[in-house]
Design a protein around this motif. Sequence first.
Motif, short mmCIF file in Angstrom:
data_model
loop_
_atom_site.label_atom_id
_atom_site.label_comp_id
_atom_site.label_asym_id
_atom_site.label_seq_id
_atom_site.Cartn_x
_atom_site.Cartn_y
_atom_site.Cartn_z
N LYS B 42 26.12 54.59 -49.69
CA LYS B 42 24.82 53.75 -50.27
C LYS B 42 25.14 52.40 -50.62
O LYS B 42 24.68 51.54 -50.30
N SER B 43 26.37 52.13 -51.39
CA SER B 43 26.84 50.87 -51.98
C SER B 43 27.04 50.45 -50.68
O SER B 43 26.88 49.04 -50.79
N THR B 44 27.76 50.75 -49.73
CA THR B 44 28.20 50.27 -48.46
C THR B 44 27.11 49.82 -47.75
O THR B 44 27.02 48.41 -47.17
N LEU B 164 19.64 46.41 -55.73
CA LEU B 164 19.99 46.89 -57.06
C LEU B 164 20.87 48.10 -56.89
O LEU B 164 20.70 49.09 -56.19
N ASP B 165 22.23 47.94 -57.14
CA ASP B 165 22.99 48.99 -56.92
C ASP B 165 23.38 49.80 -58.31
O ASP B 165 24.07 49.48 -59.13
N GLU B 166 22.59 50.81 -58.54
CA GLU B 166 22.80 51.82 -59.54
C GLU B 166 22.61 50.92 -60.96
O GLU B 166 23.35 50.87 -61.90
N PRO B 167 21.70 50.21 -61.10
CA PRO B 167 21.45 48.99 -62.08
C PRO B 167 21.46 49.60 -63.29
O PRO B 167 21.79 48.93 -64.35
MG LIG Z 1 28.12 53.33 -55.14
#
Ligand SMILES: [Mg+2]
Lengths: 303, 269
Positions: B42-44, B164-167
Amino acid sequence: MLARGMGARDEVSDTGGEGTMRPSLPRPRVRLRMINAKVSRGGALFLGGLPFLFVAIAYLFASAQRLAVNPSDKLLPSPPQMWSAFLDLATVPDKRSGDLILWVDTYASLLRLLAGVGVATFAALSLGIAIGFIPRVRAFLLPFVTVVCVIPPLALLPILFIALGLGETAKITLIALGVAPVMVRDIANRVMELPAELVAKAQTLGGNSWTMILRLVLPQIMPRLITCVRLALGPAWLFLIAAEAIASTEGLGYRIFLVRRYLSMDVILPYVAWITLLAVITDWLLVRLSRAISPWAHPLEAR
Amino acid sequence: MSRIVVHGLEKTYGDARVLERVNVTAEAGEFLSLVGASGCGKSTFLRILLGQEQQSSGVVIVGDGPIVPEPTPQRGIVFQRYSVFPHLTAMQNLLLVEDFRSGGPFGRVFGARRRNARQEAEAMLARVGLAHARDLYPASLSGGMQQRLAIAQTLLGRPQILLLDEPFGALDPGIRAEMHDLLTELWTEHGMTVVMVTHDIGEAFKLGTRVLVFDKVRHDPQFPSAYGATITYDLRLDRKTRASSHHLAKVAAMVGTTRPDKTMATTAS
Ligand SMILES: [Mg+2]
Ligand SMILES: Nc1ncnc2c1ncn2[C@@H]1O[C@H](COP(=O)(O)OP(=O)(O)O)[C@@H](O)[C@H]1O
């Protein structure tokens, strides 16, 4: 409404004040593990002073013994002897030149040190940031800097004296060449360790390569740069004294090596103590400077 | 504000394939919630949308053309960590936006523009409840306050797309609910397209207009990294599906539990 609700919810983390109302219970006496036993301020002062005291007593004892056997012994002079020799150098003008030798020496040495370390710091800042931040410059210069780092600087000293003559340039160059490569590499590494998130974020806010150097990289590495200078000052003094010992007409290192011929320990020992004092003061000033420039990196002192 | 089109996206690191055959179209103003098992990419995916990394193959279109392969002000980001600049106070963090945007070679605006920027920053600080913390460094802010500051900073950049990455991953439940309200308000106000990664499925359903699940559909027991994750489930949320515990449970099952085929693979080897 939302804002006020949230502001009230979590407080700034430094508003403590809890526990002052509690009745003070007798503290249980527990034997803590060695690694957990804290040292009080006074205790730290006492423990820290012990080694100094020990060396001083050992010296006084040995000196007194030798002087008792032979009052004209020069190897371990007594404190009054050293003090009067030091005072002579500091206050009585030299017969030949009319100079106050201690101050002339100190001024000459500090100037060389400042110039050498200054040049190295500037190189560390500009090259270090360029190597750490710009991949093309890194590819171009990092291998070279890495190789230069492993050349023993003192081996360059004869080359410098031949190429640049015996004047100030050679001495300052030796100091700069001696400490700069390590500083450049350290700063470059530190820049490369900047979180990629911060660099990405700066770009999303409209930063370009140059403004990111100004507003992100420079302030972030400032504390490290000052630490770098503090660490470099040790080797810098070494190179300074080595250069002065070989070719000079004044300077702290020059004086020590000059009077060595007459076994004048009463001059050498105070000079060493004087150099130590200068080094300690410089270090302290740099710490203060770091706190003034980068308060965010010293959160405990900022309170 | 800007639509996002991803077609046939694939991302590999060496031999390891992290993402494959990812297709998704997000209309301007949508709020996409991305969920999936930890480590599934997901972050990728978000870093590719940000421009911090590039896809190995496939097409990514943001707005009117192919994505610029570096971060730009078109796309704003809030990470879970390192989301504000530690060497600047809350106020300075917000001023930095205008400094970068129109500060020229000094990276700093002066005079009337600085006063305007300061007013705008002041208003934004109040908006996210940080007026009392304007002169504090991030190190003395709590996690929730730091994330609020990060969101404020990103929004001052006026991005068309907010990533937003797991903000809110590191925040307490109470603070998290407040952050949800704040984010919803700001999104309604600004109307940007939002892509949010979260591991909290309740959060994904609460905030998003769409929930996307990332998962692997193909498995090679001998070489687990041979196949990557793709979008296995794409749910548009309306009033009915948002409240549906059936859908929520279904997504939770997709994200959380080990699949029978995976168990079989481990017992077989
Ligand atoms: Mg991640
Ligand atoms: N720079 C990288 N080099 C190699 N592998 C990476 C890199 N970044 C991520 N990965 C791998 O890609 C996979 C997905 O990572 P990530 O996108 O962070 O997952 P998620 O955010 O869904 O938890 C992980 O297996 C991780 O090991």
